[in-house]
Motif scaffolding. Sequence first.
Motif, PDB file in Angstrom:
ATOM      1  N   ILE A  23       0.758  -1.010   0.232  1.00  0.00           N
ATOM      2  CA  ILE A  23      -0.175   0.047   0.135  1.00  0.00           C
ATOM      3  C   ILE A  23       1.204   1.118   0.008  1.00  0.00           C
ATOM      4  O   ILE A  23       0.336   2.323  -0.570  1.00  0.00           O
ATOM      5  CB  ILE A  23      -1.122   0.328   1.657  1.00  0.00           C
ATOM      6  CG1 ILE A  23      -1.905  -1.235   0.873  1.00  0.00           C
ATOM      7  CG2 ILE A  23      -1.568   1.335   0.885  1.00  0.00           C
ATOM      8  CD1 ILE A  23      -3.020  -1.274   1.880  1.00  0.00           C
ATOM      9  N   GLU A  24       1.691   0.994   1.167  1.00  0.00           N
ATOM     10  CA  GLU A  24       2.459   2.642   0.728  1.00  0.00           C
ATOM     11  C   GLU A  24       3.432   2.465   0.046  1.00  0.00           C
ATOM     12  O   GLU A  24       3.707   3.639  -1.256  1.00  0.00           O
ATOM     13  CB  GLU A  24       4.036   2.201   2.196  1.00  0.00           C
ATOM     14  CG  GLU A  24       4.276   3.044   2.218  1.00  0.00           C
ATOM     15  CD  GLU A  24       6.162   2.705   2.866  1.00  0.00           C
ATOM     16  OE1 GLU A  24       6.907   3.772   3.139  1.00  0.00           O
ATOM     17  OE2 GLU A  24       5.888   1.784   3.695  1.00  0.00           O
ATOM     18  N   ILE A  25       3.798   1.520  -1.354  1.00  0.00           N
ATOM     19  CA  ILE A  25       4.217   1.867  -2.910  1.00  0.00           C
ATOM     20  C   ILE A  25       3.463   1.828  -3.637  1.00  0.00           C
ATOM     21  O   ILE A  25       3.725   2.839  -3.979  1.00  0.00           O
ATOM     22  CB  ILE A  25       5.113   0.158  -2.742  1.00  0.00           C
ATOM     23  CG1 ILE A  25       6.420   0.014  -2.434  1.00  0.00           C
ATOM     24  CG2 ILE A  25       5.319   0.073  -4.914  1.00  0.00           C
ATOM     25  CD1 ILE A  25       6.563  -1.678  -2.133  1.00  0.00           C
ATOM     26  N   PHE A  26       2.440   1.906  -3.591  1.00  0.00           N
ATOM     27  CA  PHE A  26       1.340   2.368  -4.283  1.00  0.00           C
ATOM     28  C   PHE A  26       0.939   3.639  -4.011  1.00  0.00           C
ATOM     29  O   PHE A  26       0.348   4.122  -5.352  1.00  0.00           O
ATOM     30  CB  PHE A  26       0.106   1.778  -3.892  1.00  0.00           C
ATOM     31  CG  PHE A  26      -0.240  -0.285  -4.693  1.00  0.00           C
ATOM     32  CD1 PHE A  26       1.398  -0.562  -5.625  1.00  0.00           C
ATOM     33  CD2 PHE A  26      -0.752  -1.300  -3.915  1.00  0.00           C
ATOM     34  CE1 PHE A  26       1.337  -1.972  -5.982  1.00  0.00           C
ATOM     35  CE2 PHE A  26      -0.719  -2.432  -4.320  1.00  0.00           C
ATOM     36  CZ  PHE A  26       0.220  -2.592  -5.145  1.00  0.00           C
ATOM     37  N   GLU A  27       0.925   4.096  -2.732  1.00  0.00           N
ATOM     38  CA  GLU A  27       0.687   5.312  -2.581  1.00  0.00           C
ATOM     39  C   GLU A  27       1.959   6.235  -3.158  1.00  0.00           C
ATOM     40  O   GLU A  27       1.353   7.701  -3.122  1.00  0.00           O
ATOM     41  CB  GLU A  27       0.542   6.157  -0.871  1.00  0.00           C
ATOM     42  CG  GLU A  27      -0.776   4.861  -0.567  1.00  0.00           C
ATOM     43  CD  GLU A  27      -0.695   5.207   0.857  1.00  0.00           C
ATOM     44  OE1 GLU A  27      -1.631   4.796   1.946  1.00  0.00           O
ATOM     45  OE2 GLU A  27      -0.015   5.127   1.733  1.00  0.00           O
ATOM     46  N   ASN A  28       2.666   5.803  -2.614  1.00  0.00           N
ATOM     47  CA  ASN A  28       4.023   6.507  -3.899  1.00  0.00           C
ATOM     48  C   ASN A  28       3.676   6.531  -5.360  1.00  0.00           C
ATOM     49  O   ASN A  28       3.933   7.868  -5.338  1.00  0.00           O
ATOM     50  CB  ASN A  28       5.521   5.853  -3.201  1.00  0.00           C
ATOM     51  CG  ASN A  28       6.106   6.653  -2.113  1.00  0.00           C
ATOM     52  OD1 ASN A  28       6.530   7.430  -1.812  1.00  0.00           O
ATOM     53  ND2 ASN A  28       5.525   5.753  -0.290  1.00  0.00           N
ATOM     54  N   GLN A  29       3.506   5.820  -6.000  1.00  0.00           N
ATOM     55  CA  GLN A  29       2.989   5.709  -7.468  1.00  0.00           C
ATOM     56  C   GLN A  29       2.106   6.854  -7.344  1.00  0.00           C
ATOM     57  O   GLN A  29       2.115   7.213  -8.047  1.00  0.00           O
ATOM     58  CB  GLN A  29       3.002   4.309  -7.694  1.00  0.00           C
ATOM     59  CG  GLN A  29       4.246   3.422  -7.887  1.00  0.00           C
ATOM     60  CD  GLN A  29       3.600   2.171  -7.967  1.00  0.00           C
ATOM     61  OE1 GLN A  29       2.784   1.448  -8.129  1.00  0.00           O
ATOM     62  NE2 GLN A  29       4.766   1.588  -7.641  1.00  0.00           N
ATOM     63  N   ASN A  83      -1.442  13.273 -11.485  1.00  0.00           N
ATOM     64  CA  ASN A  83      -2.116  14.189 -10.688  1.00  0.00           C
ATOM     65  C   ASN A  83      -4.136  14.673 -11.401  1.00  0.00           C
ATOM     66  O   ASN A  83      -4.414  14.866 -12.791  1.00  0.00           O
ATOM     67  CB  ASN A  83      -1.893  15.547 -12.447  1.00  0.00           C
ATOM     68  CG  ASN A  83      -2.790  16.936 -12.245  1.00  0.00           C
ATOM     69  OD1 ASN A  83      -2.787  17.541 -11.194  1.00  0.00           O
ATOM     70  ND2 ASN A  83      -3.037  17.510 -13.841  1.00  0.00           N
ATOM     71  N   LYS A  84      -4.274  13.668 -10.218  1.00  0.00           N
ATOM     72  CA  LYS A  84      -5.760  12.847 -10.045  1.00  0.00           C
ATOM     73  C   LYS A  84      -6.509  13.697  -8.598  1.00  0.00           C
ATOM     74  O   LYS A  84      -6.215  13.954  -8.335  1.00  0.00           O
ATOM     75  CB  LYS A  84      -5.617  11.544 -10.263  1.00  0.00           C
ATOM     76  CG  LYS A  84      -5.482  10.945 -11.449  1.00  0.00           C
ATOM     77  CD  LYS A  84      -5.751  11.571 -13.360  1.00  0.00           C
ATOM     78  CE  LYS A  84      -4.816  10.220 -14.193  1.00  0.00           C
ATOM     79  NZ  LYS A  84      -5.601  10.708 -15.518  1.00  0.00           N
ATOM     80  N   SER A  85      -7.700  13.742  -8.883  1.00  0.00           N
ATOM     81  CA  SER A  85      -8.341  14.245  -7.793  1.00  0.00           C
ATOM     82  C   SER A  85      -8.312  13.253  -6.493  1.00  0.00           C
ATOM     83  O   SER A  85      -7.663  11.954  -6.658  1.00  0.00           O
ATOM     84  CB  SER A  85      -9.817  14.442  -8.062  1.00  0.00           C
ATOM     85  OG  SER A  85     -10.341  13.109  -8.480  1.00  0.00           O
ATOM     86  N   ASP A  86      -8.600  13.718  -5.718  1.00  0.00           N
ATOM     87  CA  ASP A  86      -8.441  12.908  -4.345  1.00  0.00           C
ATOM     88  C   ASP A  86      -9.139  11.214  -4.261  1.00  0.00           C
ATOM     89  O   ASP A  86      -8.795  10.130  -4.106  1.00  0.00           O
ATOM     90  CB  ASP A  86      -8.323  13.489  -2.952  1.00  0.00           C
ATOM     91  CG  ASP A  86      -7.663  13.756  -2.605  1.00  0.00           C
ATOM     92  OD1 ASP A  86      -6.876  13.884  -3.375  1.00  0.00           O
ATOM     93  OD2 ASP A  86      -7.747  15.029  -1.647  1.00  0.00           O
ATOM     94  N   VAL A  87     -10.494  12.115  -4.458  1.00  0.00           N
ATOM     95  CA  VAL A  87     -11.758  10.766  -5.345  1.00  0.00           C
ATOM     96  C   VAL A  87     -10.843   9.598  -6.177  1.00  0.00           C
ATOM     97  O   VAL A  87     -11.060   8.039  -6.627  1.00  0.00           O
ATOM     98  CB  VAL A  87     -12.657  10.826  -5.750  1.00  0.00           C
ATOM     99  CG1 VAL A  87     -13.607   9.979  -6.022  1.00  0.00           C
ATOM    100  CG2 VAL A  87     -13.505  12.082  -4.590  1.00  0.00           C
ATOM    101  N   ILE A  88     -10.454   9.777  -7.200  1.00  0.00           N
ATOM    102  CA  ILE A  88      -9.787   8.893  -8.598  1.00  0.00           C
ATOM    103  C   ILE A  88      -8.288   8.413  -7.409  1.00  0.00           C
ATOM    104  O   ILE A  88      -8.410   7.280  -7.842  1.00  0.00           O
ATOM    105  CB  ILE A  88      -9.312  10.027  -9.145  1.00  0.00           C
ATOM    106  CG1 ILE A  88     -10.735  10.289 -10.451  1.00  0.00           C
ATOM    107  CG2 ILE A  88      -8.876   8.550 -10.621  1.00  0.00           C
ATOM    108  CD1 ILE A  88     -10.623  10.888 -11.870  1.00  0.00           C
TER     109      ILE A  88
END
Length: 272
Positions: free
Chosen positions: A204-210, A215-220
């Motif tokens: 999850i930490e790796i995915f969050e960094n990616q 350049n997307k909204s928080d929802v996306i």
Amino acid sequence: MKISIHKINELRKITGIGVMDCKKALIYSKGNIDDAIRTLRKKGEKIAVTRSSFHMKDGALLSSINSNYSCGTIIGISCETDFLSKSSEFLYFLSILSKHSLLFNNKIDFLHSSYDKYETIQKMIINQMGIVGEKLELKIFEKINAPFVINYTHHTNKIATLVGFSNKINDISVAKNIAMHITAMNPIAINKEKIPRSLINEEIEIFENQIQKKNKSDVIKKRMLQGKIEKFLSENTLLNQKFIKNNEISVQKYLDKYDKNIKINIFKRINI
């Protein structure tokens, strides 16, 4: 920090990433290979999830099962050269030890057991060292017990697999196909529940960094994160993986087609 060419090449071999990127990742991780892989994955590099493997410079593995399919072992012997590890003499010696290993539950009892004219297996290995002229060592001993056990050893003798099922399987090819699938696809666990929470958190930490770089909204971004997690779980759990011989179905569906009452209790896949 100075990073050796050997360590850079080791990381390149694992990841397939260029020299300079590997060097930067190793400097950032202070020479730690696992941390360097995580650093590269956080940057978005496509690298498979690292699994634990046994580090033997040279040697071979072999899996065996007993005559009534109730237990199996994987043993690994190290040697000094790749040439010896592939020789028929070395592999024949390994096969003798592999069959004998089925009688024991752990490495120590196996090494202390007698065989033929030898007082112990350890002395048998020492005697073999005198014959081949290289240092040999029993590095790996794994055993599983189940109502039905099947094995598979890759032709290179560098990967070996055992699978334990909940019930007897009359069609041996079904069990063998699943063992071959595990050998090829290297799942982390049988199902999602068996994946360690610490590993999921790390992913999850790796995915969050990616995703942060997008350049997307928080929802996306939240939706993208959930998608990545679900993909990770499906691609790395045995029952959810696409079956290697038929990508239209999962391993679970392949097993269900044979018998819905049969479960996979345990598997071990060792690579060197």
